[in-house]
Design a protein around this motif. Sequence first.
Motif, PDB file in Angstrom:
ATOM      1  N   THR A  42      10.974  11.016   3.743  1.00  0.00           N
ATOM      2  CA  THR A  42      10.597   9.657   4.100  1.00  0.00           C
ATOM      3  C   THR A  42       9.174   9.356   3.647  1.00  0.00           C
ATOM      4  O   THR A  42       8.295  10.202   3.748  1.00  0.00           O
ATOM      5  CB  THR A  42      10.686   9.481   5.629  1.00  0.00           C
ATOM      6  N   VAL A  43       8.986   8.156   3.190  1.00  0.00           N
ATOM      7  CA  VAL A  43       7.650   7.704   2.806  1.00  0.00           C
ATOM      8  C   VAL A  43       7.181   6.725   3.863  1.00  0.00           C
ATOM      9  O   VAL A  43       7.868   5.763   4.180  1.00  0.00           O
ATOM     10  CB  VAL A  43       7.673   7.009   1.426  1.00  0.00           C
ATOM     11  N   GLN A  44       6.018   6.987   4.435  1.00  0.00           N
ATOM     12  CA  GLN A  44       5.428   6.071   5.395  1.00  0.00           C
ATOM     13  C   GLN A  44       4.081   5.629   4.853  1.00  0.00           C
ATOM     14  O   GLN A  44       3.263   6.463   4.472  1.00  0.00           O
ATOM     15  CB  GLN A  44       5.251   6.748   6.752  1.00  0.00           C
ATOM     16  N   LEU A  45       3.894   4.337   4.817  1.00  0.00           N
ATOM     17  CA  LEU A  45       2.655   3.792   4.288  1.00  0.00           C
ATOM     18  C   LEU A  45       1.983   2.953   5.370  1.00  0.00           C
ATOM     19  O   LEU A  45       2.645   2.218   6.092  1.00  0.00           O
ATOM     20  CB  LEU A  45       2.937   2.919   3.063  1.00  0.00           C
ATOM     21  N   ARG A  46       0.687   3.042   5.432  1.00  0.00           N
ATOM     22  CA  ARG A  46      -0.086   2.211   6.345  1.00  0.00           C
ATOM     23  C   ARG A  46      -1.403   1.897   5.664  1.00  0.00           C
ATOM     24  O   ARG A  46      -2.020   2.776   5.067  1.00  0.00           O
ATOM     25  CB  ARG A  46      -0.337   2.954   7.648  1.00  0.00           C
ATOM     26  N   ALA A  47      -1.800   0.665   5.758  1.00  0.00           N
ATOM     27  CA  ALA A  47      -3.049   0.285   5.115  1.00  0.00           C
ATOM     28  C   ALA A  47      -3.700  -0.846   5.896  1.00  0.00           C
ATOM     29  O   ALA A  47      -3.031  -1.601   6.597  1.00  0.00           O
ATOM     30  CB  ALA A  47      -2.795  -0.152   3.686  1.00  0.00           C
ATOM     31  N   GLU A  48      -4.985  -0.928   5.748  1.00  0.00           N
ATOM     32  CA  GLU A  48      -5.740  -2.028   6.331  1.00  0.00           C
ATOM     33  C   GLU A  48      -6.723  -2.528   5.288  1.00  0.00           C
ATOM     34  O   GLU A  48      -7.286  -1.735   4.542  1.00  0.00           O
ATOM     35  CB  GLU A  48      -6.504  -1.569   7.570  1.00  0.00           C
ATOM     36  N   ALA A  49      -6.896  -3.810   5.256  1.00  0.00           N
ATOM     37  CA  ALA A  49      -7.886  -4.404   4.356  1.00  0.00           C
ATOM     38  C   ALA A  49      -8.625  -5.478   5.131  1.00  0.00           C
ATOM     39  O   ALA A  49      -8.067  -6.108   6.021  1.00  0.00           O
ATOM     40  CB  ALA A  49      -7.211  -4.995   3.130  1.00  0.00           C
ATOM     41  N   SER A  50      -9.864  -5.674   4.784  1.00  0.00           N
ATOM     42  CA  SER A  50     -10.622  -6.743   5.433  1.00  0.00           C
ATOM     43  C   SER A  50     -11.434  -7.469   4.373  1.00  0.00           C
ATOM     44  O   SER A  50     -11.603  -6.976   3.255  1.00  0.00           O
ATOM     45  CB  SER A  50     -11.524  -6.160   6.521  1.00  0.00           C
ATOM     46  N   GLY A  51     -11.899  -8.626   4.728  1.00  0.00           N
ATOM     47  CA  GLY A  51     -12.667  -9.419   3.766  1.00  0.00           C
ATOM     48  C   GLY A  51     -11.803  -9.761   2.572  1.00  0.00           C
ATOM     49  O   GLY A  51     -10.701 -10.232   2.707  1.00  0.00           O
ATOM     50  N   SER A  52     -12.304  -9.488   1.387  1.00  0.00           N
ATOM     51  CA  SER A  52     -11.488  -9.733   0.198  1.00  0.00           C
ATOM     52  C   SER A  52     -10.883  -8.451  -0.341  1.00  0.00           C
ATOM     53  O   SER A  52     -10.550  -8.369  -1.502  1.00  0.00           O
ATOM     54  CB  SER A  52     -12.268 -10.404  -0.912  1.00  0.00           C
ATOM     55  N   GLY A  53     -10.718  -7.482   0.524  1.00  0.00           N
ATOM     56  CA  GLY A  53     -10.120  -6.219   0.105  1.00  0.00           C
ATOM     57  C   GLY A  53      -8.659  -6.388  -0.268  1.00  0.00           C
ATOM     58  O   GLY A  53      -7.974  -7.295   0.191  1.00  0.00           O
ATOM     59  N   ARG A  54      -8.187  -5.518  -1.101  1.00  0.00           N
ATOM     60  CA  ARG A  54      -6.792  -5.537  -1.548  1.00  0.00           C
ATOM     61  C   ARG A  54      -6.161  -4.192  -1.252  1.00  0.00           C
ATOM     62  O   ARG A  54      -6.815  -3.163  -1.323  1.00  0.00           O
ATOM     63  CB  ARG A  54      -6.699  -5.772  -3.041  1.00  0.00           C
ATOM     64  N   VAL A  55      -4.881  -4.245  -0.975  1.00  0.00           N
ATOM     65  CA  VAL A  55      -4.127  -3.022  -0.749  1.00  0.00           C
ATOM     66  C   VAL A  55      -2.897  -3.085  -1.626  1.00  0.00           C
ATOM     67  O   VAL A  55      -2.187  -4.088  -1.643  1.00  0.00           O
ATOM     68  CB  VAL A  55      -3.700  -2.888   0.736  1.00  0.00           C
ATOM     69  N   TYR A  56      -2.662  -2.034  -2.367  1.00  0.00           N
ATOM     70  CA  TYR A  56      -1.459  -1.907  -3.177  1.00  0.00           C
ATOM     71  C   TYR A  56      -0.758  -0.632  -2.726  1.00  0.00           C
ATOM     72  O   TYR A  56      -1.335   0.443  -2.802  1.00  0.00           O
ATOM     73  CB  TYR A  56      -1.792  -1.791  -4.672  1.00  0.00           C
ATOM     74  N   GLN A  57       0.466  -0.766  -2.279  1.00  0.00           N
ATOM     75  CA  GLN A  57       1.215   0.401  -1.829  1.00  0.00           C
ATOM     76  C   GLN A  57       2.590   0.388  -2.454  1.00  0.00           C
ATOM     77  O   GLN A  57       3.151  -0.671  -2.708  1.00  0.00           O
ATOM     78  CB  GLN A  57       1.380   0.388  -0.305  1.00  0.00           C
ATOM     79  N   ALA A  58       3.112   1.577  -2.678  1.00  0.00           N
ATOM     80  CA  ALA A  58       4.468   1.671  -3.203  1.00  0.00           C
ATOM     81  C   ALA A  58       5.045   3.013  -2.808  1.00  0.00           C
ATOM     82  O   ALA A  58       4.347   4.017  -2.789  1.00  0.00           O
ATOM     83  CB  ALA A  58       4.467   1.532  -4.723  1.00  0.00           C
ATOM     84  N   GLY A  59       6.310   3.002  -2.509  1.00  0.00           N
ATOM     85  CA  GLY A  59       7.006   4.245  -2.230  1.00  0.00           C
ATOM     86  C   GLY A  59       7.584   4.831  -3.495  1.00  0.00           C
ATOM     87  O   GLY A  59       8.144   5.921  -3.492  1.00  0.00           O
ATOM     88  N   ARG A  60       7.451   4.106  -4.587  1.00  0.00           N
ATOM     89  CA  ARG A  60       7.960   4.539  -5.880  1.00  0.00           C
ATOM     90  C   ARG A  60       7.158   3.848  -6.959  1.00  0.00           C
ATOM     91  O   ARG A  60       5.965   3.748  -6.864  1.00  0.00           O
ATOM     92  CB  ARG A  60       9.448   4.233  -5.973  1.00  0.00           C
ATOM     93  N   ASP A  61       7.806   3.339  -7.993  1.00  0.00           N
ATOM     94  CA  ASP A  61       7.110   2.679  -9.095  1.00  0.00           C
ATOM     95  C   ASP A  61       6.408   1.417  -8.608  1.00  0.00           C
ATOM     96  O   ASP A  61       6.908   0.715  -7.746  1.00  0.00           O
ATOM     97  CB  ASP A  61       8.095   2.271 -10.190  1.00  0.00           C
ATOM     98  N   GLN A  62       5.276   1.137  -9.210  1.00  0.00           N
ATOM     99  CA  GLN A  62       4.553  -0.079  -8.896  1.00  0.00           C
ATOM    100  C   GLN A  62       3.936  -0.627 -10.160  1.00  0.00           C
ATOM    101  O   GLN A  62       3.316   0.106 -10.917  1.00  0.00           O
ATOM    102  CB  GLN A  62       3.465   0.213  -7.859  1.00  0.00           C
ATOM    103  N   HIS A  63       4.130  -1.915 -10.396  1.00  0.00           N
ATOM    104  CA  HIS A  63       3.580  -2.570 -11.582  1.00  0.00           C
ATOM    105  C   HIS A  63       2.779  -3.768 -11.110  1.00  0.00           C
ATOM    106  O   HIS A  63       3.312  -4.642 -10.442  1.00  0.00           O
ATOM    107  CB  HIS A  63       4.700  -3.015 -12.529  1.00  0.00           C
ATOM    108  N   ILE A  64       1.516  -3.810 -11.440  1.00  0.00           N
ATOM    109  CA  ILE A  64       0.651  -4.888 -10.994  1.00  0.00           C
ATOM    110  C   ILE A  64       0.036  -5.530 -12.230  1.00  0.00           C
ATOM    111  O   ILE A  64      -0.554  -4.860 -13.081  1.00  0.00           O
ATOM    112  CB  ILE A  64      -0.469  -4.362 -10.074  1.00  0.00           C
ATOM    113  N   THR A  65       0.182  -6.829 -12.318  1.00  0.00           N
ATOM    114  CA  THR A  65      -0.419  -7.578 -13.413  1.00  0.00           C
ATOM    115  C   THR A  65      -1.281  -8.658 -12.795  1.00  0.00           C
ATOM    116  O   THR A  65      -0.771  -9.534 -12.108  1.00  0.00           O
ATOM    117  CB  THR A  65       0.663  -8.210 -14.314  1.00  0.00           C
ATOM    118  N   GLU A  66      -2.561  -8.564 -13.000  1.00  0.00           N
ATOM    119  CA  GLU A  66      -3.476  -9.564 -12.462  1.00  0.00           C
ATOM    120  C   GLU A  66      -4.134 -10.297 -13.617  1.00  0.00           C
ATOM    121  O   GLU A  66      -4.447  -9.713 -14.634  1.00  0.00           O
ATOM    122  CB  GLU A  66      -4.540  -8.903 -11.598  1.00  0.00           C
ATOM    123  N   ARG A  67      -4.334 -11.544 -13.383  1.00  0.00           N
ATOM    124  CA  ARG A  67      -4.986 -12.367 -14.405  1.00  0.00           C
ATOM    125  C   ARG A  67      -6.194 -13.015 -13.841  1.00  0.00           C
ATOM    126  O   ARG A  67      -6.339 -13.305 -12.741  1.00  0.00           O
ATOM    127  CB  ARG A  67      -4.037 -13.424 -14.921  1.00  0.00           C
TER     128      ARG A  67
END
Length: 138
Positions: A113-138
Amino acid sequence: MEAQMVELARAAGTAVVTLMATDAWERTRDGVVALWQRVSPARADGVEGELEATRDDLLAAREDGDDLTEQELREEWVGRLRRLLREQPEVADELRRILGELDTRPQDTGAGTVQLRAEASGSGRVYQAGRDQHITER
């Protein structure tokens, strides 16, 4: 053409294009080309080239966030497979077998099992994935 054959073509065309952007791409290509080699050997090389070109177009469309092109590519392969099934209905079982081997559902790797937990504040970013992840930002 029977509704079952149309649905098989739709499922196969969608699966082929979806799998072009995964680790199962080479098996997918080889299975589709082998099918064409059996029923129309003269066209098999052309089909392989068309698959490769479609994959290039798909990857570019995904990079650009172009969902319309991705849908058009799926429909194109649905049409090709529908025409193949109309001309050679006896390949339906082989196409079903290929689809079964290329199961598009996520595979259980036994990793647990994959368990993910994250916290972000302000302009923080969180990227989580239990497998493949593709992020495209412009």
